[in-house]
Write an enzyme that holds these catalytic residues in place. Structure first.
Site, PDB file in Angstrom:
ATOM      1  N   GLU A  88     -14.741  78.904  22.634  1.00 53.44           N
ATOM      2  CA  GLU A  88     -15.205  80.280  22.530  1.00 53.44           C
ATOM      3  C   GLU A  88     -16.728  80.340  22.598  1.00 53.44           C
ATOM      4  O   GLU A  88     -17.414  79.892  21.673  1.00 53.44           O
ATOM      5  CB  GLU A  88     -14.718  80.896  21.219  1.00 53.44           C
ATOM      6  CG  GLU A  88     -13.217  80.930  21.077  1.00 53.44           C
ATOM      7  CD  GLU A  88     -12.545  81.701  22.213  1.00 53.44           C
ATOM      8  OE1 GLU A  88     -12.948  82.845  22.481  1.00 53.44           O
ATOM      9  OE2 GLU A  88     -11.636  81.135  22.867  1.00 53.44           O
ATOM     10  N   LYS A 218       1.326  75.922   5.386  1.00 49.90           N
ATOM     11  CA  LYS A 218       1.033  76.453   6.719  1.00 49.90           C
ATOM     12  C   LYS A 218       1.135  77.973   6.779  1.00 49.90           C
ATOM     13  O   LYS A 218       1.464  78.552   7.812  1.00 49.90           O
ATOM     14  CB  LYS A 218       1.965  75.838   7.789  1.00 49.90           C
ATOM     15  CG  LYS A 218       2.032  74.316   7.779  1.00 49.90           C
ATOM     16  CD  LYS A 218       0.747  73.683   8.256  1.00 49.90           C
ATOM     17  CE  LYS A 218       0.663  72.199   7.948  1.00 49.90           C
ATOM     18  NZ  LYS A 218       1.427  71.327   8.814  1.00 49.90           N
ATOM     19  N   ASP A 292      -5.576  68.878  10.236  1.00 49.86           N
ATOM     20  CA  ASP A 292      -4.364  69.555  10.681  1.00 49.86           C
ATOM     21  C   ASP A 292      -4.727  71.017  10.949  1.00 49.86           C
ATOM     22  O   ASP A 292      -4.932  71.801  10.023  1.00 49.86           O
ATOM     23  CB  ASP A 292      -3.294  69.454   9.599  1.00 49.86           C
ATOM     24  CG  ASP A 292      -1.963  70.042  10.057  1.00 49.86           C
ATOM     25  OD1 ASP A 292      -1.944  70.762  11.087  1.00 49.86           O
ATOM     26  OD2 ASP A 292      -0.948  69.783   9.391  1.00 49.86           O
ATOM     27  N   HIS A 383     -30.588 102.778  18.426  1.00 54.11           N
ATOM     28  CA  HIS A 383     -31.958 103.261  18.585  1.00 54.11           C
ATOM     29  C   HIS A 383     -32.397 104.161  17.432  1.00 54.11           C
ATOM     30  O   HIS A 383     -33.123 105.121  17.627  1.00 54.11           O
ATOM     31  CB  HIS A 383     -32.146 104.014  19.911  1.00 54.11           C
ATOM     32  CG  HIS A 383     -31.961 103.130  21.091  1.00 54.11           C
ATOM     33  ND1 HIS A 383     -32.817 102.095  21.387  1.00 54.11           N
ATOM     34  CD2 HIS A 383     -31.015 103.117  22.068  1.00 54.11           C
ATOM     35  CE1 HIS A 383     -32.413 101.481  22.492  1.00 54.11           C
ATOM     36  NE2 HIS A 383     -31.322 102.078  22.927  1.00 54.11           N
TER      37      HIS A 383
END
Lengths: 391, 391, 391, 391
Positions: A88, A218, A292, A383
């Site tokens: 990425e 997990k 892992d 801005h």
């Protein structure tokens, strides 16, 4: 349609380049896909048993280097260069920018505040009363259960057993320390031994299932974030207003104001982390160092906590309650992974605390970088001075 | 202590093996670590801009091949061999075993039921009434906002904007479709354009922050699981009792009984997934195919749903509500990653649905394999028939 | 043991004092308990059908009066005296103290930002694909479904139908407005009619269950907090520093610092409300005014949001996302309950918004009172200035 | 506008009917509302100090009688008639119907499996390391902290102190048993004493706030559901198929099939309770017996767990993890409230366990009644056998 062949294996010697090539050829024959790059690797296949089955090559995941990351930890001390494996764009640059800010601010303080890996079986009874009596029996037999569990491992130590009651079920959350290993397999084996001992010795010989789904392996969960899984680590820093202004073009007041939007948003959304993007830095570190990677599920949880200090500086912390890391076992010994651990000085015994601290410090670098960027970016893009409205 | 050098870069041509070697040398000089394996790769550094910064080599992550996986999807049809990049032993073998079971059961049915990627800015007002009025204004100006957003992209389409009110804040959850890309950057850019248009055109010119933390990017959350992020995909299968008995040594009744323990446990634990271990299969697939691995945070969420059928067979489904995948952009075009997508027939336009279905089917294979193993293992280990107790 | 009699009833005329007395006598005979006070009431039993079965008397719940509560709402305008029915000492005093503070601060601004009551059936299919097709069919037949639903009610209006997909199931969350009624029964009847129409007209004639448990009636839930149930109401106020100092002996800086501890704590704990104690004020108001008290489960959810303003004042808001209230139906028409609604000017058509705003304003009064007390109490008790530490 | 008078009070003797009448007159003068019914009560105002401030009368909440409820508990044994105070029609009838079913099934087995009430202060430090060291110090000084806490109460006993770490904060969740009282005030006072002792004796004299929002008082939370607050009670029953068919017109298979929809729905929705409507029965019991009704927020949480037994019967349980009840203190001693406790045999010392069991058994009655009604109602309404589809 259901006529394709199983993946070729060799009974005698499956972990060879020859067999890897056979499987790449098989893939080409079956699918037409060429695996030229995938077949390009330097890791010796003979070193891979226990890490992979049906090996045919490697994913080449680009590694970028971020740093130096200045850490004032108990295990990690000094400046570190952090190898981050990712595909990425801007991720490494963003973390690098955060590390520069943190260095200018005097570094990151890191602390491992807790450590526990668990397997949580469920025992099943006829009714809640029997389950409760069982729970008391487990407490009374703590020494024997510990002995049974620890007999299976030279490293794992049973810290304690939490008990949770639901109807006729008794869930035992068995918490272990596991040395430099992440320890899921270690504690699975130890817990199975404990369960077997219990089943043999308890007068009811109760049925059990090794996981009753409150481990929660997990998977992110409230129980993991609350009670911990793996290391619970804090990274914190005090960011001087002038450093923030100079490097990030934001002020502590702006950061703190926006922080309230994020806290409300994360609370509303039921998020696993009320910070910015711990998963990014962790995933990159995990891939590079042989962790892992599925444990990103648990490890990305976090609690960001900040204060605007009386002197105008900004205190920023991130608590990772379920950081699952290792410097031994799993993928940590593989070729490039071991090299990347070496870059961090995290090879050899007793290094897992150091690695955990580096992970948390890296995450903090990403938090300050992205949060500032979002804030400054909006500000610039618009801005106008941010924060005209009061609330 | 704070005296180490920044990572070397070349202004002219940073994406070369020469610069990668410079950085590896730098690492050796700074840390003593050798990066011989890490420097061994075939991917051309010149192809890496947009994927990595400060490139110095690659992580070699072993890939194992599982399959064939028989899928009856709308996009994925037939048998697939699945490349899984992992360092965790038994993972490939376990998924492979599940795939064999599913093939024997007639395959996995897969369905993409929803598709949306989001960025969720927060707009800030003086009070709740102004925020509510703003929300109505946003609804009334839906066409213009859509036009502003979609002007930034040839692919992204704004599906709708969900609104969430907290005090004086208005969170907009902008949902897009993003073609074959995961789309986080695409929707970030489009949402920024939408916000800029809103800020310019709304009479209050309200302040905003591009992310109010309900997106929730790189984080599991209740809102993602409920409302979706990326693809919402279902994989389902009917497992005949005799196939389960033969291949897994378990019965549907046992599975369904234990399923109740897991559902109670996952509910008690506040888990992100009441199934077994979606993160494992997804992480392996994500690394192999160049997905953004940090998205395991969102993608591992799941809702398992099963029924014991009247004929004694077992219906099993897993719903992944926030599966974030791509076959275009990010790391999907890198050397080994593209090869692995090719193995799955997921290169080229219009393949992301197919890939999402393969992911979900793979996850289901892992669910049936691990859940059966836990059950059978306990059962066998205990040398007794499981399920003596009634509850 | 199982030989006790059923509770006496009269087929002809059960709602009389005579039958109430019969039941009180029955209780005395069965249990020895005297019900002298319970039998002391002024409510005419003949008015109770539809509110209670097996009536035998009343609970006398003491009512205290708090106020005046100064509200700047869209429906509630001016000062209100709030009747609070509770048995918990200090509750009325504490809310009263908060109301005094809020009055000194200029009052509470209240806004009803959303309104929806729902019933959420689940339809069941053979697989996810059929369920998805069904979802599309529902969207296409929105007009007919609405007509079928609204045919059952002169008041209820179907706002929209949210759809949630899990495996082969399709949950429909049918959102209605319900006038001055809380509307659970109204929307139950309307949704059943909608389901019956769907089942008759959809080619699959799918099975359904009227509640698939995502409504979520009488239960807190993430979906209720996020998507709303009943009224979503905001109460907000700006508290001048000098008023806080004088009346509460706290400063905005202290409140804001401590607020960060609470936000972190509530996030860690997975709390339904990151404010202080909305349930207290709501329960007292609900009992006094004949609301369905079980709806405290949903109604107590809240998102507190604060900012320290640039001028040193303190902005404080509470958002109640699932406030379920009525001024018509249920217990609102009973004797004392109607009187208490009259105290608030909330009798007659079109008053539910006013009542919702009074509820939220009352909650805010309790928040500022309790939070300040905790802070000041600790501060005083500690005989030192709070907040020595920086974080 | 801000010119209304404060509520009248008498310094000398505020708890009289005369002062109540003064306040009712005040209300009439201010709002025009007559409080004739509200002023009708038998409770002696002189008994109300500690229960209410600014007393002006009572809410008359109708009580219906349900039962007999057959309980096989450890504290509750035999048949009970249950007084339920509610204004919601069908509630009493529905619970009554469930009680009849449960009696026919042999009664409800109830078990109190845990007991703990807490106050959870947060201590604040400069960094995480100091907070961790503090945590260790707390553990080492457990005896002294316990002594300080228990010195404030003759009844409360400190069970243990859970610790939670977030950044520089240390939350202590102090768990007490509190006899027959709900105990919030008791544990608040005891915890304050413990905190004062800690602050005096710890070398850093750390700042603290008495509640860090993880208690979580008057709020549902994951931590309460998981770790418990008040009593954790299980009610369970085995429902014979023939009894279900006869009394409810449903079969165990149907119930179990539908149960899977509800479990998936509750999990998806992030519900506090995956059962049906515990809040209904609890609210009615709480009002009747003088419980703190705001605790419905915590108490309505629940985990339903069922199994289809091998013999075709249906096992059904509900676990209430955070049931907050009392038979002493709070509103339990008031006139009608004490009478209703007497109906249940729950007056006098040592009765809180009995009352907790009655609460849980009542909840179970409501679960079986409503769940069966939803199922049968749909089934009948649909004029077809439910469950044609397989999933």
């Amino acid at each position: 349609m259901n006529d394709r062949s199983p993946v070729p294996r060799s009974r005698d010697d499956d972990y060879t380049e020859a067999m890897a090539a056979v499987r790449r050829d098989f893939v080409r024959a079956q699918t037409g896909a060429e695996l030229g790059h995938t077949g390009h690797y330097s890791q010796d296949p003979a070193s891979l048993p226990g890490n992979i089955e049906n090996f045919l090559g490697v994913a080449q995941v680009p590694i970028g280097l971020a740093g130096p990351l200045l850490i004032d930890g108990e295990h990690a001390q000094g400046e570190f260069y952090v190898p981050m494996a990712t595909t990425e764009g801007t991720l490494v640059a963003s973390y690098n920018r955060g590390m520069r800010l943190l260095a200018a601010a005097g570094g990151v303080r890191t602390t491992v505040v807790d450590d526990r890996m668990q397997r949580a079986p469920v025992f099943v009874f006829d009714d809640a009363r029997a389950a409760r009596a069982f729970g008391e029996w487990v407490t009374e037999h703590d020494d024997q259960i510990r002995a049974a569990a620890e007999a299976t491992t030279t490293i794992g130590r049973l810290v304690d057993i939490e008990q949770y009651a639901v109807g006729p079920l008794r869930y035992l959350r068995c918490n272990f320390t596991t040395g430099d290993a992440a320890g899921q397999n270690m504690v699975g084996r130890a817990t199975l031994a404990a369960c077997a001992w219990i089943r043999s010795n308890h007068p009811d010989h109760p049925d059990f299932v090794l996981s009753g789904a409150i481990d929660t392996d997990k998977k992110h969960s409230a129980i993991n974030a609350m009670r911990g899984r793996g290391k619970r680590v804090v990274a914190e820093a005090v960011l001087p207003a002038e450093v923030l202004a100079e490097q990030m073009r934001v002020t502590p007041r702006q950061l703190f104001r926006v922080r309230q939007y994020s806290q409300a948003g994360a609370f509303l959304a039921g998020a696993a982390n009320n910070g910015a993007h711990a998963a990014n830095g962790l995933a990159a570190l995990f891939i590079a160092t042989g962790q892992d990677v599925a444990n990103i599920a648990e490890s990305h949880a976090g609690i960001a906590y900040s204060q605007l200090l009386d002197n105008g500086d900004y205190y920023w912390s991130i608590t990772l309650p379920a950081l699952i890391v290792a410097t031994y076992g799993g993928g940590t010994g593989l070729a490039t992974q071991q090299e990347c651990l070496a870059v961090l000085g995290c090879t050899g015994p007793g290094t897992v605390g150091k690695f955990a601290e580096i992970c948390a410090a890296t995450v903090l670098a990403g938090e300050v970088s992205l949060s500032s960027a979002i804030l400054a970016g909006e500000w610039v893009a618009a801005h106008e001075q941010f924060g005209r409205n009061r609330a």
